[in-house]
Write an enzyme that holds these catalytic residues in place. Structure first.
Site, short mmCIF file in Angstrom:
data_model
loop_
_atom_site.label_atom_id
_atom_site.label_comp_id
_atom_site.label_asym_id
_atom_site.label_seq_id
_atom_site.Cartn_x
_atom_site.Cartn_y
_atom_site.Cartn_z
N LEU A 138 0.92 -1.18 0.13
CA LEU A 138 0.35 -0.36 0.34
C LEU A 138 1.18 1.06 0.28
CD1 LEU A 138 -2.68 -1.07 2.78
CD2 LEU A 138 -2.98 -0.77 0.48
N ASP A 139 0.40 2.58 -0.55
CA ASP A 139 1.23 3.46 -0.90
C ASP A 139 1.53 4.19 1.25
OD1 ASP A 139 1.44 3.46 -3.04
OD2 ASP A 139 -0.74 4.21 -3.72
N LYS A 140 2.27 4.46 0.53
CA LYS A 140 2.90 4.69 2.67
C LYS A 140 1.42 6.17 3.09
CE LYS A 140 5.12 9.04 4.81
NZ LYS A 140 6.33 10.67 4.56
#
Length: 323
Positions: A138-140
């Site tokens: 998952l993106d940051k």
């Protein structure tokens, strides 16, 4: 550190004429084709006592095979005590609800303080699993559910399931603009030709499919439920931007904030104060890699998105939608 691998088996008569890498993948399904190919090329595979180091070598019936090698520890990160919201855990897998701001892998500018560092502290033996057991990312600043494998066997099965689209991943998002109906985006995604830290719809990119449906309409925004068939970097963010409905707060693909007409000062403050993409991995479902039981989890909408939704409802109430 390394983990010794010592495997033995015998090819069946039905495998006669198969490529060596294909036959080994059938014989040892707990290991990926990529890893098996690496073992062959490194000379770790012997058939009837002779080393075979060419993956396309055709096998004969009822040959015996042995693989003796070491699984190199691929994790270089250090263990760090970082709080994790653990939704489920057993001897094979770990499901977490990732918070915003937590980077998944160490990298340039994020050498520590990542999910990988946290996993190494929570489960030290996971250092023997490639990428510390991380199956997907998952993106940051995207929140929500992720599955982590605690063993090589579990990781291999989960990666295979992911590639076969047998893992259901549903997201909740808030996009700019009023969408009247759901649909799908079937557009390849690749590295942006000039902005190398960004992704884009590119003809030369990898196939990517995103399904979306309207969950709630607001005056100038739409709450969406989305499901991925593929898992490209920034996929939802890129696909939504491509169809003209960027995610609220997206710092990369969103451009300058666009405020609806006659919005209240309070609502404008909420929109301007939302500094991350409004995206949350809300549901995860798959067959357990060892027991094969179908398991499903949901993660509550995080507080910041819940407050944004509340503000959007109030703005819509103040300025009713007319058709």
């Amino acid at each position: 550190m390394t983990q010794e691998i010592n495997l033995h088996g015998e090819f069946s008569i039905t495998q006669t004429g198969q490529r060596l890498d294909q036959a080994l993948a059938e014989l040892f399904p707990d290991y990926s084709r990529t890893r098996i190919k690496e073992w062959i090329l490194s000379g770790a595979v012997s058939v009837d006592g002779h080393v075979l180091d060419v993956p396309r070598t055709k096998i004969l019936e009822e040959q015996t095979v042995s693989i003796v090698t070491e699984l190199q520890e691929e994790v270089t990160a250090k263990a760090q005590k970082i709080d994790l919201d653990i939704v489920y855990e057993d001897d094979h897998i770990l499901v977490i609800n990732k918070q915003a701001g937590l980077v998944v892998h160490p990298g340039a500018g994020n050498r520590d303080g990542t999910l990988m560092n946290a996993l190494l502290h929570h489960c030290p033996n996971i250092e023997h699993v490639p990428r510390a057991g991380i199956v997907h990312r998952l993106d940051k600043d995207t929140t929500g559910l992720m599955v982590v494998a605690k063993t090589v066997e579990a990781q291999t099965h989960l990666v295979t399931a992911l590639q076969a689209r047998a893992i259901t991943r549903e997201y909740e998002a808030i996009a700019l603009g009023t969408m009247t109906a759901g649909g799908l985006v079937d557009e390849p995604i690749g590295r942006h030709p000039t902005q190398r830290t960004q992704m884009a719809v590119e003809r030369s990119g990898k196939p990517a499919v995103t399904h979306y449906r309207v969950a709630e309409k607001f005056r100038a925004h739409t709450r969406l439920r989305l499901r991925l068939e593929s898992g490209r970097t920034h996929q939802i963010r890129v696909h939504m931007a491509y169809i003209g409905h960027v995610l609220v707060g997206d710092p990369v693909y969103g451009g300058r904030p666009r405020l609806p007409k006659a919005a209240s000062a309070e609502f404008i403050d909420v929109l301007k104060g939302f500094k991350r993409q409004a995206l949350h991995a809300v549901r995860l479902e798959f067959a357990h890699p060892i027991t094969c039981d179908v398991m499903s989890w949901t993660a509550p909408i995080p507080d910041d998105m819940a407050q944004l939704t509340k503000a959007l409802r109030q703005d819509t109430q103040d300025h009713p939608i007319t058709y």
